[in-house]
Design a protein around this motif. Structure first.
Motif, mmCIF file in Angstrom:
data_model
loop_
_atom_site.group_PDB
_atom_site.id
_atom_site.type_symbol
_atom_site.label_atom_id
_atom_site.label_comp_id
_atom_site.label_asym_id
_atom_site.label_seq_id
_atom_site.Cartn_x
_atom_site.Cartn_y
_atom_site.Cartn_z
ATOM 1 N N GLN A 58 0.838 -1.203 0.000
ATOM 2 C CA GLN A 58 0.000 0.000 0.000
ATOM 3 C C GLN A 58 0.875 1.256 0.000
ATOM 4 N N ALA A 59 1.922 1.249 0.814
ATOM 5 C CA ALA A 59 2.813 2.406 0.907
ATOM 6 C C ALA A 59 3.503 2.684 -0.422
ATOM 7 N N LEU A 60 3.947 1.635 -1.102
ATOM 8 C CA LEU A 60 4.630 1.833 -2.382
ATOM 9 C C LEU A 60 3.678 2.427 -3.418
ATOM 10 N N LEU A 61 2.403 2.061 -3.354
ATOM 11 C CA LEU A 61 1.429 2.504 -4.352
ATOM 12 C C LEU A 61 0.612 3.725 -3.931
ATOM 13 N N HIS A 62 0.798 4.225 -2.723
ATOM 14 C CA HIS A 62 -0.114 5.247 -2.196
ATOM 15 C C HIS A 62 -0.072 6.576 -2.944
ATOM 16 N N GLU A 63 0.965 6.837 -3.718
ATOM 17 C CA GLU A 63 1.072 8.097 -4.464
ATOM 18 C C GLU A 63 0.805 7.899 -5.959
ATOM 19 N N ILE A 64 0.170 6.806 -6.331
ATOM 20 C CA ILE A 64 -0.042 6.482 -7.732
ATOM 21 C C ILE A 64 -0.755 7.603 -8.493
ATOM 22 N N GLY A 65 -1.653 8.306 -7.848
ATOM 23 C CA GLY A 65 -2.361 9.405 -8.504
ATOM 24 C C GLY A 65 -1.412 10.467 -9.026
ATOM 25 N N GLU A 66 -0.328 10.714 -8.288
ATOM 26 C CA GLU A 66 0.630 11.737 -8.705
ATOM 27 C C GLU A 66 1.364 11.342 -9.979
ATOM 28 N N ALA A 67 1.476 10.053 -10.247
ATOM 29 C CA ALA A 67 2.135 9.605 -11.479
ATOM 30 C C ALA A 67 1.348 10.047 -12.712
ATOM 31 N N PHE A 68 0.040 10.214 -12.551
ATOM 32 C CA PHE A 68 -0.813 10.566 -13.685
ATOM 33 C C PHE A 68 -1.319 11.999 -13.632
ATOM 34 N N MET A 69 -1.333 12.591 -12.438
ATOM 35 C CA MET A 69 -1.903 13.928 -12.291
ATOM 36 C C MET A 69 -0.903 14.947 -11.769
ATOM 37 N N GLY A 70 0.313 14.516 -11.429
ATOM 38 C CA GLY A 70 1.300 15.417 -10.873
ATOM 39 C C GLY A 70 1.047 15.659 -9.396
ATOM 40 N N ASP A 71 1.973 16.379 -8.792
ATOM 41 C CA ASP A 71 1.854 16.719 -7.380
ATOM 42 C C ASP A 71 1.034 17.994 -7.258
ATOM 43 N N LEU A 72 0.221 18.057 -6.259
ATOM 44 C CA LEU A 72 -0.566 19.246 -5.976
ATOM 45 C C LEU A 72 -0.422 19.518 -4.483
ATOM 46 N N ALA A 73 -0.073 20.735 -4.147
ATOM 47 C CA ALA A 73 0.101 21.097 -2.735
ATOM 48 C C ALA A 73 -1.181 20.798 -1.963
ATOM 49 N N SER A 74 -1.022 20.312 -0.741
ATOM 50 C CA SER A 74 -2.163 19.892 0.075
ATOM 51 C C SER A 74 -3.276 20.932 0.182
ATOM 52 N N PRO A 75 -2.963 22.230 0.398
ATOM 53 C CA PRO A 75 -4.065 23.203 0.457
ATOM 54 C C PRO A 75 -4.858 23.277 -0.855
ATOM 55 N N LEU A 76 -4.182 23.097 -1.973
ATOM 56 C CA LEU A 76 -4.888 23.104 -3.256
ATOM 57 C C LEU A 76 -5.740 21.852 -3.430
ATOM 58 N N LYS A 77 -5.218 20.702 -2.974
ATOM 59 C CA LYS A 77 -5.996 19.463 -3.049
ATOM 60 C C LYS A 77 -7.340 19.636 -2.331
ATOM 61 N N LYS A 78 -7.289 20.297 -1.176
ATOM 62 C CA LYS A 78 -8.519 20.507 -0.409
ATOM 63 C C LYS A 78 -9.479 21.439 -1.145
ATOM 64 N N ALA A 79 -8.935 22.366 -1.912
ATOM 65 C CA ALA A 79 -9.774 23.325 -2.649
ATOM 66 C C ALA A 79 -10.383 22.708 -3.906
ATOM 67 N N PHE A 80 -9.826 21.590 -4.363
ATOM 68 C CA PHE A 80 -10.316 20.931 -5.571
ATOM 69 C C PHE A 80 -10.710 19.496 -5.249
ATOM 70 N N PRO A 81 -11.903 19.294 -4.697
ATOM 71 C CA PRO A 81 -12.301 17.939 -4.295
ATOM 72 C C PRO A 81 -12.302 16.944 -5.451
ATOM 73 N N MET A 82 -12.494 17.424 -6.678
ATOM 74 C CA MET A 82 -12.477 16.512 -7.819
ATOM 75 C C MET A 82 -11.097 15.850 -7.960
ATOM 76 N N TYR A 83 -10.030 16.584 -7.669
ATOM 77 C CA TYR A 83 -8.675 16.035 -7.725
ATOM 78 C C TYR A 83 -8.574 14.846 -6.765
ATOM 79 N N LYS A 84 -9.025 15.057 -5.535
ATOM 80 C CA LYS A 84 -8.961 13.995 -4.528
ATOM 81 C C LYS A 84 -9.824 12.804 -4.927
ATOM 82 N N ASP A 85 -10.973 13.062 -5.529
ATOM 83 C CA ASP A 85 -11.849 11.973 -5.987
ATOM 84 C C ASP A 85 -11.154 11.118 -7.053
#
Length: 172
Positions: A58-85
């Protein structure tokens, strides 16, 4: 990409492609030379050391979203719930493809935050700010030498990610 279809196929989740992407994405919204791949490897190695192989995967794969969507700063992630979804949909699919329990274990979330504090204190300015966010990793984990906070090259991060994926049986 086919990964964003409403029902992506497991064949669309290629750990080699993920390792390449994560080895080239730098933590803290690109403000450090520490890659997301290295972060994931460090986290996975903690669970390997503890004998928790499901959590290591799980730990190795937990950032898989960033491989396809890039990194987004945590405050921005909270502002864009669609990103988190979308990120959660990718994690859920990847976990299912690799036979892992979903949602991600609380302990993976907890150690992810702890290791982030250590990474920030090591690589970001204003160490006091980051140190006040929490205690970071337990000293007994740090003393085992499984976590490496010295930034790796993207080639090394890729190689280490793939090595841990092989060690955990995620790739052959």
């Amino acid at each position: 990409t086919t990964l964003f279809r409403s029902h992506p196929e497991c064949k669309d989740i290629d750990l080699e492609v993920i390792a390449i992407a994560l080895s080239r994405i730098m933590r803290f919204f690109g403000q450090t030379k520490l890659s997301v791949a290295q972060h994931s490897v460090n986290l996975a190695r903690i669970f390997i050391m503890l004998g928790e192989l499901e959590l290591a995967k799980q730990a190795l794969l937990h950032e898989i979203g960033e491989a396809f969507m890039g990194d987004l700063a945590s405050p921005l992630k909270k502002a864009f719930p669609m990103y988190k979804d979308i990120e959660e949909r990718l994690i859920k699919k990847a976990f299912g493809c690799f036979g892992l329990s979903y949602p991600m274990a609380d302990l993976v979330h907890d150690l992810d935050k702890d290791i982030m504090i250590n990474e920030a204190v090591e690589h970001m300015p204003n160490q006091l700010y980051w140190a006040n966010m929490g205690d970071g990793l337990d000293l007994c984990v740090l003393s085992e030498g499984v976590v490496d906070f010295k930034a790796w090259s993207s080639d090394k991060a890729y190689e280490e990610y793939m090595q841990v994926a092989k060690e955990l049986g995620l790739v052959s």
